[in-house]
Design a protein around this motif. Structure first.
Motif, PDB file in Angstrom:
ATOM      1  N   TYR A 306       0.856  -1.194   0.000  1.00  0.00           N
ATOM      2  CA  TYR A 306       0.000   0.000   0.000  1.00  0.00           C
ATOM      3  C   TYR A 306       0.892   1.243   0.000  1.00  0.00           C
ATOM      4  O   TYR A 306       0.610   2.218  -0.666  1.00  0.00           O
ATOM      5  N   GLN A 307       1.985   1.162   0.767  1.00  0.00           N
ATOM      6  CA  GLN A 307       2.967   2.251   0.741  1.00  0.00           C
ATOM      7  C   GLN A 307       4.100   1.839  -0.197  1.00  0.00           C
ATOM      8  O   GLN A 307       4.853   0.914   0.105  1.00  0.00           O
ATOM      9  N   ALA A 308       4.208   2.564  -1.287  1.00  0.00           N
ATOM     10  CA  ALA A 308       5.135   2.147  -2.353  1.00  0.00           C
ATOM     11  C   ALA A 308       6.584   2.098  -1.876  1.00  0.00           C
ATOM     12  O   ALA A 308       7.391   1.331  -2.415  1.00  0.00           O
ATOM     13  N   ARG A 309       6.936   2.871  -0.835  1.00  0.00           N
ATOM     14  CA  ARG A 309       8.348   2.849  -0.406  1.00  0.00           C
ATOM     15  C   ARG A 309       8.751   1.456   0.077  1.00  0.00           C
ATOM     16  O   ARG A 309       9.936   1.128   0.097  1.00  0.00           O
ATOM     17  N   PHE A 310       7.790   0.621   0.435  1.00  0.00           N
ATOM     18  CA  PHE A 310       8.125  -0.741   0.849  1.00  0.00           C
ATOM     19  C   PHE A 310       8.540  -1.622  -0.326  1.00  0.00           C
ATOM     20  O   PHE A 310       9.013  -2.735  -0.142  1.00  0.00           O
ATOM     21  N   ASP A 311       8.365  -1.115  -1.546  1.00  0.00           N
ATOM     22  CA  ASP A 311       8.796  -1.901  -2.715  1.00  0.00           C
ATOM     23  C   ASP A 311      10.305  -2.140  -2.675  1.00  0.00           C
ATOM     24  O   ASP A 311      10.806  -3.080  -3.277  1.00  0.00           O
ATOM     25  N   ALA A 312      11.015  -1.275  -1.956  1.00  0.00           N
ATOM     26  CA  ALA A 312      12.479  -1.419  -1.884  1.00  0.00           C
ATOM     27  C   ALA A 312      12.904  -2.243  -0.667  1.00  0.00           C
ATOM     28  O   ALA A 312      14.102  -2.389  -0.402  1.00  0.00           O
ATOM     29  N   PHE A 313      11.968  -2.800   0.060  1.00  0.00           N
ATOM     30  CA  PHE A 313      12.317  -3.493   1.305  1.00  0.00           C
ATOM     31  C   PHE A 313      13.142  -4.757   1.024  1.00  0.00           C
ATOM     32  O   PHE A 313      12.795  -5.550   0.143  1.00  0.00           O
ATOM     33  N   PRO A 314      14.237  -4.939   1.761  1.00  0.00           N
ATOM     34  CA  PRO A 314      15.114  -6.092   1.474  1.00  0.00           C
ATOM     35  C   PRO A 314      14.600  -7.401   2.084  1.00  0.00           C
ATOM     36  O   PRO A 314      15.209  -7.943   3.011  1.00  0.00           O
ATOM     37  N   TRP A 315      13.514  -7.944   1.568  1.00  0.00           N
ATOM     38  CA  TRP A 315      13.006  -9.223   2.073  1.00  0.00           C
ATOM     39  C   TRP A 315      14.036 -10.311   1.833  1.00  0.00           C
ATOM     40  O   TRP A 315      14.747 -10.287   0.829  1.00  0.00           O
ATOM     41  N   ARG A 316      14.074 -11.293   2.722  1.00  0.00           N
ATOM     42  CA  ARG A 316      15.003 -12.424   2.568  1.00  0.00           C
ATOM     43  C   ARG A 316      14.266 -13.618   1.980  1.00  0.00           C
ATOM     44  O   ARG A 316      13.085 -13.826   2.253  1.00  0.00           O
ATOM     45  N   SER A 317      15.002 -14.374   1.201  1.00  0.00           N
ATOM     46  CA  SER A 317      14.442 -15.658   0.781  1.00  0.00           C
ATOM     47  C   SER A 317      14.907 -16.694   1.808  1.00  0.00           C
ATOM     48  O   SER A 317      16.110 -16.867   2.012  1.00  0.00           O
ATOM     49  N   ASP A 318      13.983 -17.345   2.472  1.00  0.00           N
ATOM     50  CA  ASP A 318      14.351 -18.262   3.559  1.00  0.00           C
ATOM     51  C   ASP A 318      13.317 -19.389   3.636  1.00  0.00           C
ATOM     52  O   ASP A 318      12.460 -19.403   4.519  1.00  0.00           O
TER      53      ASP A 318
END
Ligand SMILES: Cc1cc2nc3c(=O)[nH]c(=O)nc-3n(C[C@H](O)[C@H](O)[C@H](O)COP(=O)(O)OP(=O)(O)OC[C@H]3O[C@@H](n4cnc5c(N)ncnc54)[C@H](O)[C@@H]3O)c2cc1C
Length: 485
Positions: A306-318
Motif C-alpha cells: 500500500y505504501q510504495a516505499r516498501f517496494d524497496a524493502f530487502p526481504w530475505r528468501s528463507d
C-alpha cells in the motif's frame, strides 16, 4: 420489481449464505414469483482468487446449511460451476426468468464480474436489482472532507458513526414459491472437503458452518464473552472474542444483525457487558468495514505494498524459516502455539495473528505476501479485505500501519497476554511441564528445569530459530533503509 407473475425470479447467492437479513431474497419473496436460488462456484473469472483449503471446507458446510434453510421455505438451492458471465445468463435463459436479484459484493474483482453479468442481462431485457447487505457502509458512501477515500481508521470510524444508524435487520422470508425442473450439480462432485488425507477433524470439532451456527455463536458471545471484551479481547487464553469471523466472511450473519444485537445488548445489559465493551466490539466490526474500504480503492491490496516505499524493502528468501513458521517450529512458544491453532482449527486469535505476522515479516524478514498466502489457505475466515489489510498493517507497509519500529517481542507478548501459559500449553503439549515463568522462554531454563519439565530442547521442542535481539536489530536496519528510500 414486477409482481404477481408466474415467470421465475433468480436470487444469486454469493458471500451472503443466509436467509435472514438477505435483502435480495426478501425482495424476491415479495414478488410472489417462483424463486430460483443459485450458487455459482466461480473459479475461472479473471481476478477472482480461488478459495484456500480451509475456506473450501467451510463453503461446503455453509452451502449444505443454506440448502436446508431454503428447502424449509420451499426453495431448492441450485448449484452451478463456471465463470459467472456464462453461468448466470445461461441459467436465466434456461428457466425463462425475467428478473434477477443479488446483494452487492465489494471486492473489486468480484464487483467487476457482477457488473459484467448485470450489463449482459440488462442488454437482454432482464430486470436486475442489487442490494446493500454485506457492509454497514459501502465503500463509496464514505469520503474524507477532501472527497477521497480514507487511509486512516479513526476518522473513518468517526465518519461511519456520523451516518444514520444502520438499518434494522430483515426477518427471513417464510414460505416462498419454489421453481421445479432446474438441474443442479452435486455438492460432493465439487470436492470442497478433504478426503485423503482428511485434515478437517479439528475444523469439524470447532465449527458449525451455516446461519444457525452463526446465530448460536453470536448468542453465546453476548451471554458469556462480550462482558469484559474491552479488556480481555487481547487474551488468547480467554474466550472473550466472538469467533464470528468465518460466519461474517461467508455472510451467514450480516453486520447489520451483529450491530443490532450488540446495541440491544447495550440496552438490556445482556450478559453484563458495559458500554465500553460494546463500543470496542463495534469498532472492531468497523475494522472490517475499513478493510473493505481500502480494498475497494486499492484492488491489489493482497499483492502490492500500500505504501510504495516498501517496494524497496530487502526481504530475505528463507524457505526453511518459512516452513518452520508455517509448522509452528520457531522455538518461540506464542508463535508456535498460534500456528498450531491455525493448522488445527482454521482460526487464530487476533493478538496472536499480530504476533506471528510480525515474527514472519520482522524477525525473519520474510515477505508479508508469503504469510498472507499461508493464511489464505489455512484460515476458515480467509477474507480478501481483512487478510490483506491486516498483513500490510502488521508489516508496516499498509494503511494506518503499525509504526515501523514496533517489533513485537514474542516472549513479552506471550507473558503479557497469556500470563499462565494456558494457551501455549493447550497447543504445545511438549511444554506442559514448564512453570508459568518459563513457558514463554524455555530456552532460558536451566538443564535441571528442562529435565524436570520433560522438555528436551532441539528434540521435543525446537530451539529459537533466531535470537530476538539480533533479529530486532536486523529488522530495524532494514526498516530504516526503507524509511529513507
Ligand atoms: C495478520 C492478520 C491476518 C488477518 N486475517 C483475517 C482474515 O483473513 N479474515 C478476517 O476476518 N480477519 C482477519 N484478521 C483480523 C482479526 O484477526 C479477525 O477478524 C479476528 O481475530 C476474528 O476473531 P473474532 O471473530 O473472534 O473477532 P471479534 O473480536 O469478535 O470481532 C468481531 C468481528 O470484527 C471483525 N474484526 C475484528 N478484528 C478485526 C481486524 N483487526 N480487522 C478486520 N476485521 C476485524 C471480524 O469480522 C470479527 O469477526 C487478521 C488479522 C491479522 C493480524
Amino acid at each position: 420489481m414486477s409482481h404477481a407473475t408466474s415467470l421465475p425470479i433468480v436470487v444469486w447467492f454469493r458471500d451472503d449464505l443466509r436467509v435472514s437479513d438477505h435483502p435480495a431474497l426478501t425482495a424476491a419473496a415479495a414478488t410472489t414469483a417462483p424463486v430460483i436460488a443459485v450458487y455459482d462456484l466461480d473459479e475461472e473469472s479473471p481476478g477472482l482468487r480461488p478459495l484456500g483449503g480451509a475456506a473450501r471446507w467451510w463453503l461446503a458446510g455453509s452451502l449444505r446449511a443454506l440448502a436446508r434453510d431454503l428447502r424449509a421455505r420451499g426453495v431448492i438451492l441450485v448449484l452451478r460451476r463456471g465463470p459467472a458471465a456464462r453461468v448466470i445468463p445461461d441459467l436465466v435463459a434456461e428457466t425463462g426468468a425475467v428478473e434477477i436479484v443479488w446483494n452487492r459484493r465489494h471486492d473489486p474483482a468480484a464487483a467487476a464480474v457482477d457488473e459484467a453479468v448485470a450489463d449482459a442481462l440488462t442488454a437482454r431485457g432482464i430486470g436486475v436489482a442489487t442490494f446493500q447487505a454485506s457492509l454497514l457502509t459501502e465503500p463509496d458512501q464514505l469520503r474524507t472532507k477532501a472527497g477521497g477515500p480514507f487511509g486512516v481508521f479513526t476518522p473513518f470510524w468517526r465518519a461511519l458513526l456520523a451516518r444514520p444508524a444502520p438499518r434494522a435487520p430483515l426477518p427471513a422470508p417464510t414460505a416462498m414459491q419454489g421453481f421445479d425442473g432446474v438441474g443442479s450439480e452435486r455438492l460432493e462432485d465439487w470436492r470442497l472437503e478433504p478426503t485423503v488425507p482428511d485434515w478437517a477433524a479439528g475444523l469439524r470439532a470447532e465449527w458449525t458452518p451455516g446461519e444457525t451456527g452463526a446465530q448460536d455463536r453470536l448468542a453465546r458471545f453476548l451471554d458469556a464473552g462480550l462482558a469484559g471484551y474491552a479488556t480481555l479481547r487481547d487474551r488468547p487464553d480467554r474466550t472473550n472474542t466472538s469467533r464470528l469471523s468465518p460466519h461474517l466472511r461467508f455472510g451467514e450473519i450480516s453486520p447489520f444483525q451483529v450491530w443490532d444485537a450488540a446495541m440491544l445488548a447495550r440496552d438490556t445489559r445482556r450478559g453484563g457487558a458495559t458500554a465500553a465493551d460494546i463500543d470496542k466490539f463495534l469498532s472492531e466490526l468497523a475494522w472490517r468495514e475499513f478493510s473493505y474500504h481500502l480494498l475497494a480503492h486499492t484492488p491489489d491490496l493482497a499483492t502490492r505494498n500500500y505504501q510504495a516505499r516498501f517496494d524497496a524493502f530487502p526481504w530475505r528468501s528463507d524457505p526453511d524459516g518459512l516452513r518452520a513458521w508455517q509448522r509452528g517450529r520457531t522455538g518461540y512458544p506464542i508463535v508456535d502455539a498460534g500456528m498450531r491453532e491455525l493448522w488445527t482449527t482454521g482460526w487464530m486469535h487476533n493478538r496472536v495473528r499480530m504476533v506471528v505476522a510480525s515474527f514472519l515479516a520482522k524477525h525473519l524478514l520474510i515477505d508479508w505476501r508469503e504469510g498472507e498466502r499461508w493464511f489464505w489457505d489455512t484460515l476458515v475466515d480467509a477474507d480478501p479485505a481483512n487478510n490483506a489489510a491486516s498483513w500490510q498493517w502488521v508489516a508496516g507497509s499498509g494503511a494506518d500501519a503499525a509504526p515501523y519500529f514496533r517489533i513485537f517481542n514474542p516472549v513479552l507478548q506471550g507473558e503479557k497476554f497469556d500470563p499462565d501459559g494456558a494457551y501455549v500449553k493447550q497447543w504445545l503439549p511438549a511444554l506442559r511441564g514448564l512453570p508459568a515463568k518459563l513457558v514463554h522462554r524455555p530456552f532460558e531454563a536451566t538443564p535441571d528445569e528442562l529435565r524436570r519439565a520433560g522438555v528436551a530442547l532441539g528434540d521435543t521442542y525446537p530451539r529459537p530459530l533466531v535470537d530476538h535481539r539480533a533479529a530486532r536489530e536486523r529488522a530495524l536496519a532494514a526498516l530504516a533503509e526503507t524509511r529513507t528510500s
